[in-house]
Design a protein around this motif. Sequence first.
Motif, PDB file in Angstrom:
ATOM      1  N   ASP A   1      34.843  45.222  43.550  1.00 41.77           N
ATOM      2  CA  ASP A   1      35.761  44.094  43.563  1.00 41.77           C
ATOM      3  C   ASP A   1      35.367  43.669  44.397  1.00 41.77           C
ATOM      4  N   ARG A   2      34.920  43.701  45.841  1.00 46.05           N
ATOM      5  CA  ARG A   2      35.075  43.153  46.463  1.00 46.05           C
ATOM      6  C   ARG A   2      34.242  42.130  47.091  1.00 46.05           C
TER       7      ARG A   2
ATOM      8  N   ASP B   1      34.882  39.137  44.561  1.00 47.43           N
ATOM      9  CA  ASP B   1      35.793  38.455  44.797  1.00 47.43           C
ATOM     10  C   ASP B   1      35.340  37.565  45.655  1.00 47.43           C
TER      11      ASP B   1
ATOM     12  N   THR C   1      32.869  34.913  43.953  1.00 42.99           N
ATOM     13  CA  THR C   1      33.237  33.767  43.612  1.00 42.99           C
ATOM     14  C   THR C   1      34.691  32.736  44.190  1.00 42.99           C
TER      15      THR C   1
ATOM     16  N   ALA D   1      35.098  42.599  37.164  1.00 44.54           N
ATOM     17  CA  ALA D   1      35.201  41.909  38.141  1.00 44.54           C
ATOM     18  C   ALA D   1      34.692  40.679  37.912  1.00 44.54           C
TER      19      ALA D   1
ATOM     20  N   ARG E   1      37.177  37.057  37.693  1.00 47.13           N
ATOM     21  CA  ARG E   1      37.324  35.769  38.537  1.00 47.13           C
ATOM     22  C   ARG E   1      36.791  34.682  37.612  1.00 47.13           C
TER      23      ARG E   1
ATOM     24  N   SER F   1      44.898  43.226  43.156  1.00 50.66           N
ATOM     25  CA  SER F   1      43.692  44.254  42.469  1.00 50.66           C
ATOM     26  C   SER F   1      43.212  44.719  42.885  1.00 50.66           C
TER      27      SER F   1
END
Length: 400
Positions: free
Chosen positions: A172-173, A176, A179, A206, A210, A398
Motif C-alpha cells: 500500500d505504501r 501510494d 502514484t 492498491a 489509487r 487506508s
Amino acid sequence: MARRGGRSAGLFGAALLCAGLSGCIGVPDAPRPRAEAVPAEVAAAPVAGAGPTIGTGSVKVALVVPLSGQGAAVGAAVRNAAELAYDDFQKPNLQILVKDDRGSPEGAREAVQAAFAEGAEVVLGPLFAANVQAAGSVARGAGKPVIAFSTDAAVAARGVYLISFLPQSEVDRIVDEATAGGRRSFAALIPESTYGNAVEAQFREAVARRGARLVAMERYAPGNPGPAVDRLRGVIAGSSAQADALFMPDTPEGLAAVAPALARAGFSPARVRPLGLALWNDPRVLSQPAFQGGWFAAPDAAGFSGFAARYQARFGTAPPRAAALGYDAVALTAALSRQYGTQRFADTTLTNPAGFSGLEGTFRFRADGLGERTLAVYEIRNNAASVVSPAPKVLGPSGI
C-alpha cells in the motif's frame, strides 16, 4: 522522555498513554529483510537471565516463544528484548510469564494453556503461523487476546492481532507514493510462491484504489524470471514502454536473477521506475544497476538502530529484527495496563484507530487482527538507500 539507568525508553510510553485521547497518537513466516537473519553470535548466545517470569507485578501476561527447537535463537532474543522493555519502563506492574512453545503448534497450545492457568490476561507471541493458530484456538476459548509476531496475514483474526510488519502494508505504501509521484501505469514481475500470491492480491487492490492502471503482470518460477521478463519486454523496455513503474516483490536471492534478465531485455530504470518492498533493503539489491533510482517501502531504520545499540550493550550480541516486536509488545502491555484498568486488553482498547507508537513508527490493530504500520519510502542511488518520503507520524484511513 523517561530514563532509567542511563537508557532512554523513548517516546513509546508517552505516546501509548495518550492513544485513547481524541487526536492523540501515540519470526516471521514470509521472507523478511536480510537484517532479520540471526547473527552467529546470537545463535550461540545463552538466553540472558533465563527464567519463568520477568517482573513481579499483578498484571500477568504470557510471552510464548521458542526457547528450544525451531527458532530458539530468535525466541531467546525476543525474550531478552522483553526484559529490556520491562526495565526501560521502570519495572511496570507486569509479571511476564515466559513460556517455551518448542517451535511447534502442540508446544504453543500447551504453553498458552499453562499461562492461562497461572492467570495470564493476554498472550504475546508466538512467532510462527501454525503456532499462532494453535495459541489462538486456546485463547478464543478463554476469551483472551493474542498479540502475535507472525507475518502471515492468514492467521490474523478478531482477538488474534499481528504486531509484525506485514507485506500488505508495504505494498500500500509504495503504490501510494508512486502514484503521488505521477506514476499511473504499472507492470509487475511476481514470483510464484505463497508470498507472491499474497502480495499480488494486495497490489491489484492498491493500484485500483489509487485509480491507476495495471498494464501487465507476469509470474515466474523463483530463480527463473527470464521468460517472464521476455514476455514483458514491450511493456517495460524501449522508448514506447507502456508502463512507467515496475513492481518486483522478491527476495534478494530472487532479484539477483531478475536484474540481469532486465538488463538483457533493455530495461531502463530511468524510464520505468523499479518498485519494491522492505526485502530490497539489502546490499545485494542496492548494488544492482537495474534497480538504481528504484523505490521501496520499509520501516524507518532509526528506531531499530537505537534499540539494537542498547540491546548490544545489554546482552553483548546484535538482535535479529524480530526482537523489536517483543520490545513493542511488552511496552504496549505496560502502557495499556497503566491507563485502561480492567479494559486494558479489551478488543476496543487494542483496536483504537489512533494507534500506538513503537520503536519503528506508529502501528495499530484492525478489528480483523491485521496490523498496520507507518513506513518510509527509500530511493536507491549509487548503491545505497536514502529516505525520499519519511514514515508518517499518523496512520491514515487506508493504513498509510
